[in-house]
Enzyme design. Structure first.
Site, PDB file in Angstrom:
ATOM      1  N   SER A 293      12.905  -1.968  -6.467  1.00 24.80           N
ATOM      2  CA  SER A 293      13.122  -0.730  -7.232  1.00 24.80           C
ATOM      3  C   SER A 293      13.859  -1.079  -8.510  1.00 24.80           C
ATOM      4  O   SER A 293      14.570  -2.096  -8.568  1.00 24.80           O
ATOM      5  CB  SER A 293      13.984   0.235  -6.411  1.00 24.80           C
ATOM      6  OG  SER A 293      14.421   1.312  -7.209  1.00 24.80           O
TER       7      SER A 293
ATOM      8  N   TYR B  52      21.410   2.180  -0.883  1.00 20.58           N
ATOM      9  CA  TYR B  52      20.011   2.010  -1.306  1.00 20.58           C
ATOM     10  C   TYR B  52      19.936   0.979  -2.436  1.00 20.58           C
ATOM     11  O   TYR B  52      19.105   0.082  -2.416  1.00 20.58           O
ATOM     12  CB  TYR B  52      19.424   3.346  -1.779  1.00 20.58           C
ATOM     13  CG  TYR B  52      17.982   3.230  -2.251  1.00 20.58           C
ATOM     14  CD1 TYR B  52      16.933   3.205  -1.343  1.00 20.58           C
ATOM     15  CD2 TYR B  52      17.677   3.133  -3.611  1.00 20.58           C
ATOM     16  CE1 TYR B  52      15.607   3.092  -1.775  1.00 20.58           C
ATOM     17  CE2 TYR B  52      16.357   3.023  -4.049  1.00 20.58           C
ATOM     18  CZ  TYR B  52      15.334   3.004  -3.121  1.00 20.58           C
ATOM     19  OH  TYR B  52      14.022   2.878  -3.558  1.00 20.58           O
TER      20      TYR B  52
ATOM     21  N   LYS C  59      17.934  -2.664  -2.352  1.00 24.03           N
ATOM     22  CA  LYS C  59      16.812  -3.041  -3.220  1.00 24.03           C
ATOM     23  C   LYS C  59      17.126  -4.305  -4.030  1.00 24.03           C
ATOM     24  O   LYS C  59      16.227  -5.088  -4.339  1.00 24.03           O
ATOM     25  CB  LYS C  59      16.432  -1.867  -4.130  1.00 24.03           C
ATOM     26  CG  LYS C  59      15.766  -0.728  -3.358  1.00 24.03           C
ATOM     27  CD  LYS C  59      14.477  -1.198  -2.681  1.00 24.03           C
ATOM     28  CE  LYS C  59      13.822  -0.179  -1.802  1.00 24.03           C
ATOM     29  NZ  LYS C  59      12.539  -0.614  -1.219  1.00 24.03           N
TER      30      LYS C  59
ATOM     31  N   THR D 280       6.778  11.023  -5.274  1.00 23.36           N
ATOM     32  CA  THR D 280       6.241  10.874  -3.914  1.00 23.36           C
ATOM     33  C   THR D 280       7.077  11.752  -2.995  1.00 23.36           C
ATOM     34  O   THR D 280       8.056  12.359  -3.430  1.00 23.36           O
ATOM     35  CB  THR D 280       6.344   9.423  -3.407  1.00 23.36           C
ATOM     36  OG1 THR D 280       7.733   9.098  -3.294  1.00 23.36           O
ATOM     37  CG2 THR D 280       5.667   8.426  -4.314  1.00 23.36           C
TER      38      THR D 280
HETATM   39  N1  LIG Z   1       9.238   6.942  -5.054  1.00 26.08           N
HETATM   40  C1  LIG Z   1      10.020   6.301  -5.891  1.00 26.08           C
HETATM   41  O1  LIG Z   1      10.481   6.850  -6.903  1.00 26.08           O
HETATM   42  C2  LIG Z   1      10.376   4.857  -5.657  1.00 26.08           C
HETATM   43  C3  LIG Z   1      10.991   4.157  -6.689  1.00 26.08           C
HETATM   44  C4  LIG Z   1      11.324   2.834  -6.493  1.00 26.08           C
HETATM   45  C5  LIG Z   1      11.062   2.220  -5.284  1.00 26.08           C
HETATM   46  N2  LIG Z   1      10.470   2.937  -4.289  1.00 26.08           N
HETATM   47  C6  LIG Z   1      10.211   2.233  -3.032  1.00 26.08           C
HETATM   48  O2  LIG Z   1       8.829   2.305  -2.752  1.00 26.08           O
HETATM   49  C7  LIG Z   1       8.622   2.279  -1.342  1.00 26.08           C
HETATM   50  C8  LIG Z   1       7.738   3.441  -0.951  1.00 26.08           C
HETATM   51  O3  LIG Z   1       8.384   4.655  -1.316  1.00 26.08           O
HETATM   52  P1  LIG Z   1       7.601   6.051  -1.314  1.00 26.08           P
HETATM   53  O4  LIG Z   1       8.100   6.809  -2.477  1.00 26.08           O
HETATM   54  O5  LIG Z   1       6.142   5.813  -1.132  1.00 26.08           O
HETATM   55  O6  LIG Z   1       8.213   6.707   0.008  1.00 26.08           O
HETATM   56  P2  LIG Z   1       7.580   7.789   1.009  1.00 26.08           P
HETATM   57  O7  LIG Z   1       8.756   8.338   1.749  1.00 26.08           O
HETATM   58  O8  LIG Z   1       6.686   8.735   0.294  1.00 26.08           O
HETATM   59  O9  LIG Z   1       6.688   6.895   1.973  1.00 26.08           O
HETATM   60  C9  LIG Z   1       7.288   5.915   2.774  1.00 26.08           C
HETATM   61  C10 LIG Z   1       6.383   5.579   3.947  1.00 26.08           C
HETATM   62  O10 LIG Z   1       7.074   4.570   4.716  1.00 26.08           O
HETATM   63  C11 LIG Z   1       6.995   4.925   6.079  1.00 26.08           C
HETATM   64  N3  LIG Z   1       8.140   4.368   6.800  1.00 26.08           N
HETATM   65  C12 LIG Z   1       9.436   4.779   6.772  1.00 26.08           C
HETATM   66  N4  LIG Z   1      10.183   4.030   7.621  1.00 26.08           N
HETATM   67  C13 LIG Z   1       9.329   3.135   8.181  1.00 26.08           C
HETATM   68  C14 LIG Z   1       9.485   2.098   9.123  1.00 26.08           C
HETATM   69  N5  LIG Z   1      10.683   1.854   9.705  1.00 26.08           N
HETATM   70  N6  LIG Z   1       8.404   1.356   9.462  1.00 26.08           N
HETATM   71  C15 LIG Z   1       7.194   1.611   8.906  1.00 26.08           C
HETATM   72  N7  LIG Z   1       6.981   2.591   8.019  1.00 26.08           N
HETATM   73  C16 LIG Z   1       8.037   3.339   7.659  1.00 26.08           C
HETATM   74  C17 LIG Z   1       7.005   6.458   6.100  1.00 26.08           C
HETATM   75  O11 LIG Z   1       6.459   6.955   7.325  1.00 26.08           O
HETATM   76  C18 LIG Z   1       6.122   6.759   4.878  1.00 26.08           C
HETATM   77  O12 LIG Z   1       4.767   6.823   5.215  1.00 26.08           O
HETATM   78  C19 LIG Z   1      10.007   2.314  -0.717  1.00 26.08           C
HETATM   79  O13 LIG Z   1      10.389   1.005  -0.351  1.00 26.08           O
HETATM   80  C20 LIG Z   1      10.885   2.850  -1.826  1.00 26.08           C
HETATM   81  O14 LIG Z   1      12.231   2.441  -1.704  1.00 26.08           O
HETATM   82  C21 LIG Z   1      10.118   4.232  -4.448  1.00 26.08           C
END
Ligand SMILES: NC(=O)c1ccc[n+]([C@@H]2O[C@H](COP(=O)([O-])OP(=O)(O)OC[C@H]3O[C@@H](n4cnc5c(N)ncnc54)[C@H](O)[C@@H]3O)[C@@H](O)[C@H]2O)c1
Length: 279
Positions: free
Chosen positions: A168, A183, A187, A218
């Site tokens: 991230s 968090y 990351k 998301t």
């Molecule tokens: N959305 C953002 O703005 C953003 C920004 C930077 C980084 N990220 C990173 O991107 C990744 C995805 O984020 P997102 O926005 O798609 O989140 P999201 O919450 O929309 O989706 C996350 C998915 O991971 C699954 N999940 C959660 N815990 C789990 C586990 N223990 N085992 C297997 N699956 C599991 C959930 O069921 C879900 O389907 C994350 O690592 C997040 O930290 C997101």
């Protein structure tokens, strides 16, 4: 475009193709993980494993993606949905055993499963609850490590493979105004894990890189925004391009990192954040 109009074939760099590559994405039932699967299929991948906590959700997404690809005139897809809790080493091992049995090889793995929580360090009776910090580290950090390790056990004997850990922009900057120290440090750990594993495995043909998104729309961010109507505007104002990212904005980056187009790139971080970290 009219329904009966033939689809245009676009020429692109051949090394960007995901054809004949077996791709795996964790946390793929929704959000960024789902979009990564989509990007692979659009780039020619026909063998895909969708991993998420619940078997029925993972299986449903695998079916939907395969059907959608057929409707879009793509090749027949062999997609499998597998239940996998990335925070459990046994669960990750079982998932990769199932992948090996089904496909026999592995070319691209994206560790996207992750969670976020906004607490101040001193909140909740003067402390961020310890059990929640441990859970966050178990999913975000240990989950990425178990995923990369099981992937490498298959990829190293093959002599090739690309692993992408979703970090991230929070690995590089401190988000404001919301407080989320665990968090952020989770990351930062993921980003350095990618570099460290990349160097351990550099001579094996297996590459490891980190992809660091900025604010993307998301379920993860919508949950935070639901509690604060002003926050979206604040995030947009803090992002130099003036908007949050759409998950599709990461499609090119994930295909680049997982394809042969990036074959000299390992141990790197690719930031896709609308300029946030450049300020
Ligand atoms: N959305 C953002 O703005 C953003 C920004 C930077 C980084 N990220 C990173 O991107 C990744 C995805 O984020 P997102 O926005 O798609 O989140 P999201 O919450 O929309 O989706 C996350 C998915 O991971 C699954 N999940 C959660 N815990 C789990 C586990 N223990 N085992 C297997 N699956 C599991 C959930 O069921 C879900 O389907 C994350 O690592 C997040 O930290 C997101």
């Amino acid at each position: 475009m009219a329904d009966n109009e033939p689809k245009k074939a676009y020429r692109t760099l051949p090394s960007l193709s995901m054809q004949d590559k077996v791709c795996v994405v964790t946390g793929a039932a929704r959000g960024l993980g789902y979009e990564f699967c989509n990007a692979f299929l659009q780039s020619g991948c026909t063998s895909l494993a969708v991993l998420d906590l619940k078997h029925d959700e993972a299986r449903e997404v695998a079916d939907v993606l395969a059907k959608q690809n057929a409707l879009d005139g793509g090749a027949k897809i062999d997609a499998i949905g597998i239940a996998c809790d990335v925070s459990s080493e046994e669960s990750v091992q079982a998932a990769f055993a199932a992948i090996k049995e089904r496909f026999g090889r592995l070319d691209a793995v994206v560790a996207s499963a992750g969670i976020v929580e906004n607490y101040s360090a001193l909140e909740q009776a003067n402390r961020y609850p310890a059990d929640r910090i441990r859970k966050l580290m178990d999913v975000n950090v240990h989950g990425a490590f178990f995923t990369a390790r099981e992937a490498a056990k298959i990829m190293i004997p093959q002599g090739s493979g690309s692993i992408v850990l979703i970090s991230s922009m929070s690995a590089n900057i401190v988000n404001i105004p919301q407080q989320q120290t665990p968090y952020n440090f989770s990351k930062a750990a993921v980003k350095h894990m990618a570099s460290s594993l990349a160097i351990e495995w550099a001579k094996t043909g297996v590459r490891v890189n980190a992809l660091s998104p900025g604010y993307m729309l998301t379920k993860l961010t919508r949950t935070i925004l639901a509690n604060d109507s002003q926050l979206k505007e604040t995030w947009e104002n803090l992002t130099p391009v003036g908007r949050m990212g759409d998950p599709e904005d990461l499609a090119g980056a994930i295909v680049y990192l997982c394809s042969d187009a990036s074959k000299f790139m390992t141990g790197a971080e690719l930031r896709v954040d609308g300029g946030y970290c450049a300020i």
